[in-house]
Design an enzyme around this catalytic site. Structure first.
Site, PDB file in Angstrom:
ATOM      1  N   TRP A  18       0.823  -1.217   0.000  1.00 25.36           N
ATOM      2  CA  TRP A  18       0.000   0.000   0.000  1.00 25.36           C
ATOM      3  C   TRP A  18       0.853   1.262   0.000  1.00 25.36           C
ATOM      4  O   TRP A  18       0.497   2.243  -0.649  1.00 25.36           O
ATOM      5  CB  TRP A  18      -0.992  -0.012   1.171  1.00 25.36           C
ATOM      6  CG  TRP A  18      -2.010  -1.096   1.008  1.00 25.36           C
ATOM      7  CD1 TRP A  18      -2.209  -2.168   1.832  1.00 25.36           C
ATOM      8  CD2 TRP A  18      -2.959  -1.256  -0.063  1.00 25.36           C
ATOM      9  NE1 TRP A  18      -3.208  -2.971   1.343  1.00 25.36           N
ATOM     10  CE2 TRP A  18      -3.682  -2.437   0.189  1.00 25.36           C
ATOM     11  CE3 TRP A  18      -3.248  -0.519  -1.209  1.00 25.36           C
ATOM     12  CZ2 TRP A  18      -4.689  -2.896  -0.668  1.00 25.36           C
ATOM     13  CZ3 TRP A  18      -4.255  -0.973  -2.060  1.00 25.36           C
ATOM     14  CH2 TRP A  18      -4.955  -2.147  -1.781  1.00 25.36           C
ATOM     15  N   ASP A  55      -1.592   6.723   6.439  1.00 23.01           N
ATOM     16  CA  ASP A  55      -2.717   5.860   6.043  1.00 23.01           C
ATOM     17  C   ASP A  55      -2.982   4.921   7.219  1.00 23.01           C
ATOM     18  O   ASP A  55      -2.162   4.049   7.519  1.00 23.01           O
ATOM     19  CB  ASP A  55      -2.273   5.077   4.788  1.00 23.01           C
ATOM     20  CG  ASP A  55      -3.263   4.009   4.359  1.00 23.01           C
ATOM     21  OD1 ASP A  55      -4.286   3.810   5.034  1.00 23.01           O
ATOM     22  OD2 ASP A  55      -2.987   3.356   3.317  1.00 23.01           O
ATOM     23  N   LYS A  66     -12.688  -1.685   7.359  1.00 18.96           N
ATOM     24  CA  LYS A  66     -12.056  -2.602   8.315  1.00 18.96           C
ATOM     25  C   LYS A  66     -12.738  -2.389   9.669  1.00 18.96           C
ATOM     26  O   LYS A  66     -13.805  -2.933   9.903  1.00 18.96           O
ATOM     27  CB  LYS A  66     -10.549  -2.403   8.343  1.00 18.96           C
ATOM     28  CG  LYS A  66      -9.927  -2.842   6.995  1.00 18.96           C
ATOM     29  CD  LYS A  66      -8.938  -1.899   6.524  1.00 18.96           C
ATOM     30  CE  LYS A  66      -8.361  -2.071   5.151  1.00 18.96           C
ATOM     31  NZ  LYS A  66      -8.424  -3.267   4.383  1.00 18.96           N
TER      32      LYS A  66
END
Ligand SMILES: Cc1ncc(COP(=O)(O)O)c(C=O)c1O
Length: 363
Positions: A102, A169, A193
């Site tokens: 990511w 992030d 999530k």
């Protein structure tokens, strides 16, 4: 119908109480005679929902007053581009630490817009550790890191100590433990999530950091557009935001992130202790940087084909007893248990018992 224990990395398990409440309110939200899905986003009813959701997020994450809270679309992935577009604007240099897939994607997007300095990378050892930082630029427009690496299972347990404004992030770490927003200029997370369903991304921006946003950006990619319009420049992801509000209310009812953090530590200890004592399974991640939320694990079966067959067997047999979504990410292989807030301690115990039994039968 029995519900499974869902160890998916995202979209992932949500608290059952939230799903039940959403089901109860599905046809008639609080006497309006409509589902939240059907409401005009300009209605008083919906305005109250988004306002309450923001308030709950501010309280739960202890977001200081001098931060904007935005509810956006395009996933965390769009933030990879929107961040440099808005903030890589003064020296046009930014520092990024590469700790997995990511952050690599974030680097690739930022490289389209400016001079990106990689101040550390753990690629050489399959992202299994967090690198020391070198050649950090004090005058960088910002320093970017991925707080929790969902795929690789590493986590920054300390905020990096650098002079440039911090951007992070926190998609897979949000609400898992107390987190200091005030040390950051920008914090963002896709919801799917710990926060809610897919479809909404939250971005927190320190108010004075918006000074550097240039004029003339495409409206939807300009944070000012969303700030000026209270995340309602266009139709927001109404239902996803509503569910985020229910999740946050549920967390408040449980006593905030403190009790969740206690439970999350117990869960992580159970599984990491098991892995460290097993002769068959192991964690590929350096101990000091292991993630609280995402636990990749491998077997010691050396032959690649036999190892792959064992992984498949594990996932299949686990599924048969209601432990689902345990396959590792396709780039890493092996297995991965994502133990987000909605997975109870008893659920992780059940997983560990299953792993012990699998070891006994297959080692
Ligand atoms: C840490 C992290 N960042 C970014 C993303 C990408 O999120 P999205 O699919 O919302 O774009 C994910 C997705 O799992 C993630 O785990």
């Amino acid at each position: 119908m029995a519900r499974v224990l869902n160890f998916s990395a995202g979209p992932s398990a949500l608290p059952e109480a939230v799903l039940k409440k959403a089901a109860d309110e599905m046809l008639d939200w609080q006497g309006t005679g409509q589902s939240v899905m059907e409401m005009s986003h300009r209605s008083k009813a919906y305005e109250s929902i988004i306002k309450k959701t923001e308030e709950l997020l501010r309280v739960t994450m202890q977001i200081p007053e001098d931060y904007h809270v935005l509810f956006l679309q395009g996933g965390a992935s769009l933030q990879f581009h929107t961040i440099p577009l808005n903030f890589l604007t003064k020296t046009k240099k930014a520092d990024y630490v590469q700790t997995g897939a990511w952050s690599q994607k974030a680097v690739e997007e930022a490289q389209k817009l400016g001079d990106i300095n990689i101040v550390g990378s753990s690629k050489d050892k399959k992202w299994s550790y967090l690198p020391a930082l070198t050649n950090v630029n004090d005058d960088a427009d910002y320093f970017y890191y991925c707080y929790n690496n969902t795929i690789e299972g590493t986590q920054f347990h300390q905020v990096p100590k650098v002079k440039a404004p911090l951007i992070t992030d926190i998609s897979s770490g949000i609400l898992s433990q107390p987190f200091d927003v005030s040390k950051h200029a920008v914090v963002f997370a896709g919801a799917q999530k710990n926060l809610g369903p897919a479809g909404v991304t939250i971005t927190l921006i320190k108010k004075d950091f918006t000074d550097r946003i240039p004029g003339g950006l495409p409206a939807m990619l300009d944070y000012k557009t969303h700030i000026d319009n209270g995340s309602m420049f266009n139709t927001p992801p109404c239902y996803a935001i509503y569910i985020v509000g229910l999740v946050l209310q549920h967390i408040q009812d449980l006593g905030g992130t403190g009790p969740l953090y206690d439970a999350n530590q117990q869960k992580a200890k159970l599984i990491y202790d098991f892995l460290d004592n097993s002769k068959y399974f192991y964690s590929p991640v350096e101990k000091s940087v292991r993630s609280l939320m995402n636990v990749p694990f491998l077997t010691r079966v050396a032959d690649p084909e036999a190892s792959e067959a064992v992984n498949k067997k594990f996932v299949k047999e686990a599924e048969a007893v209601g432990l689902v979504n345990l396959a590792g990410h396709r780039s890493v292989g092996g297995m991965r248990a994502s133990i987000y807030n909605a997975i109870p301690v008893a659920g992780v115990k059940k997983l560990v018992d299953f792993m012990a039994a699998f070891e006994k039968a297959n080692a």
